[in-house]
Design an enzyme around this catalytic site. Structure first.
Site, mmCIF file in Angstrom:
data_model
loop_
_atom_site.group_PDB
_atom_site.id
_atom_site.type_symbol
_atom_site.label_atom_id
_atom_site.label_comp_id
_atom_site.label_asym_id
_atom_site.label_seq_id
_atom_site.Cartn_x
_atom_site.Cartn_y
_atom_site.Cartn_z
ATOM 1 N N ARG A 236 61.150 -17.547 -58.903
ATOM 2 C CA ARG A 236 62.666 -17.183 -58.097
ATOM 3 C C ARG A 236 63.614 -17.913 -58.586
ATOM 4 O O ARG A 236 63.530 -19.003 -59.460
ATOM 5 C CB ARG A 236 62.705 -17.466 -56.716
ATOM 6 C CG ARG A 236 61.562 -16.536 -55.847
ATOM 7 C CD ARG A 236 62.041 -14.992 -55.554
ATOM 8 N NE ARG A 236 60.920 -14.894 -55.297
ATOM 9 C CZ ARG A 236 59.664 -13.801 -55.198
ATOM 10 N NH1 ARG A 236 59.126 -13.988 -56.339
ATOM 11 N NH2 ARG A 236 59.185 -12.873 -54.497
ATOM 12 N N GLU A 265 69.473 -10.470 -58.660
ATOM 13 C CA GLU A 265 69.224 -9.185 -59.038
ATOM 14 C C GLU A 265 69.229 -8.079 -58.491
ATOM 15 O O GLU A 265 69.535 -8.203 -57.712
ATOM 16 C CB GLU A 265 67.433 -9.966 -59.155
ATOM 17 C CG GLU A 265 67.082 -10.687 -60.216
ATOM 18 C CD GLU A 265 65.829 -11.100 -59.255
ATOM 19 O OE1 GLU A 265 65.204 -10.255 -58.578
ATOM 20 O OE2 GLU A 265 65.657 -11.918 -60.443
ATOM 21 N N HIS A 284 63.074 -9.169 -63.979
ATOM 22 C CA HIS A 284 61.710 -9.202 -62.898
ATOM 23 C C HIS A 284 60.934 -8.109 -62.985
ATOM 24 O O HIS A 284 59.994 -7.510 -62.373
ATOM 25 C CB HIS A 284 62.014 -8.960 -61.858
ATOM 26 C CG HIS A 284 61.349 -9.501 -60.722
ATOM 27 N ND1 HIS A 284 62.162 -9.832 -59.568
ATOM 28 C CD2 HIS A 284 60.310 -9.980 -60.673
ATOM 29 C CE1 HIS A 284 61.772 -10.848 -59.150
ATOM 30 N NE2 HIS A 284 60.304 -11.596 -59.058
#
Length: 329
Positions: A236, A265, A284
């Site tokens: 994370r 993000e 991601h």
């Protein structure tokens, strides 16, 4: 009465059909939390299934019939667990099915960053390879180096197996509790965080985002690393102080970073990280394969069906909510 389910992330056709056979289903693919249609659908829902949308108290307060949120993810930092417990709302996730794929991503970052794969591929693409390369373009070995794993759960252990069994790496780990079975299997040695940061050639984060892990790695921690250290984060983004990371990379405090996650993000267009030559930045993609995303959707749909059918779903984030509900009957 047929229960209402809101699907707010794309599902494979067979999983969507399984839900429609049992429930009244509304599908809103990739909405924003403030979208009026999304808010209206939440308000009448008995079950929610999706990911990547922040479900805050103000929104969930409008949903008096809500029984379960089935998250198509393993992480649950988008959810207010004390609030859900107070409301008696079940939260489920999708552990296990994404472990190996996410570990593949983390190790891909290790290899790509150490061997400067993205940087040199772009260098070739841009027409700069006109003679044999020299020391200015050399990378660093991965095999037989020290791999430091911060967070030795399912994914951390899977990364460690790749390093130890595939590349002969020495495994160090930092974890709240000792993992004697992995110490025996992999020869892993437990370290404090400070010791690991000082000793490891590769520091790989595999942590959930919790109050105690947010901002765990900052300027002090980067100062403990050696200039040869390569830093990997596929957990994370907010576990890391991004400004401190950028400074460590710009000043040569550490060699390089491989990143699949960020504080914000999608990554803002003005972020310097993708433009730093010693950074490999990914969007991601930890679990983003066709096979794994299908398995996650199947797991999430099964969780939802079990919960709304009055049965204990297999992947509860907080099992005490289920026990509280049973005791109240």
């Amino acid at each position: 009465m047929t229960k209402h389910v809101l699907v707010y992330r794309p599902l494979p056709a067979d999983q969507l059909a399984a839900l429609r056979a049992r429930f009244d289903v509304t599908v809103l693919e990739r909405p924003q939390a403030h979208d009026p249609d999304f808010r209206a659908a939440v308000a009448t829902a008995h079950g929610l299934i999706g990911a990547s949308v922040k479900l805050d108290r103000a929104l969930l307060d409008t949903a008096p019939a809500l029984e379960v949120i089935s998250s198509i993810s393993v992480g649950y930092d988008n959810y207010d667990l004390p609030y859900l417990k107070a409301r008696g709302i079940l939260l489920t996730n999708t552990p296990d099915v994404l472990t190996e794929t996410t570990a593949d991503t983390a190790f891909a970052l290790i290899l790509a960053t150490a061997r400067r794969v993205v940087e040199l591929a772009n260098w070739v693409r841009d027409g700069h390879w006109t003679r044999n390369i020299g020391a200015a373009h050399y990378g660093t070995d991965v095999h037989h180096k020290r791999l430091g794993i911060v967070g030795f759960g399912r994914i951390g252990a899977a990364v460690a197996r790749r390093g130890r069994l595939g590349f002969g790496m020495e495994v160090l780990y930092c974890n709240d509790s000792a993992r004697p079975e992995l110490e025996a299997e992999l020869g892993a040695r437990r370290r404090t965080l400070d010791e690991l940061l000082q000793e490891a050639d590769f520091v790989c984060l595999n942590l959930p985002l919790l109050p105690q892990t947010e901002g765990l790695i900052g300027a002090r921690e980067f100062a403990l690393m050696r200039p040869e250290t390569i830093f990997i984060n596929a957990s994370r983004g907010r576990v890391v102080d991004e400004a401190a990371l950028i400074e460590a990379l710009r000043t040569g405090r550490i060699r390089a970073a491989g990143l699949d996650v960020f504080e914000r993000e999608p990554l803002p267009a003005d972020s310097p990280l993708p433009r730093l030559p010693n950074v490999v930045a990914l969007p991601h993609i930890g679990s983003a394969t066709h096979e794994t995303r299908a398995a996650m959707a199947r797991c999430a749909a099964e969780n939802l069906i079990e919960a709304l059918s009055g049965r204990r779903p297999p992947n509860l984030v907080d099992a005490s909510v289920w026990e509280d509900r049973r005791a109240a009957r």
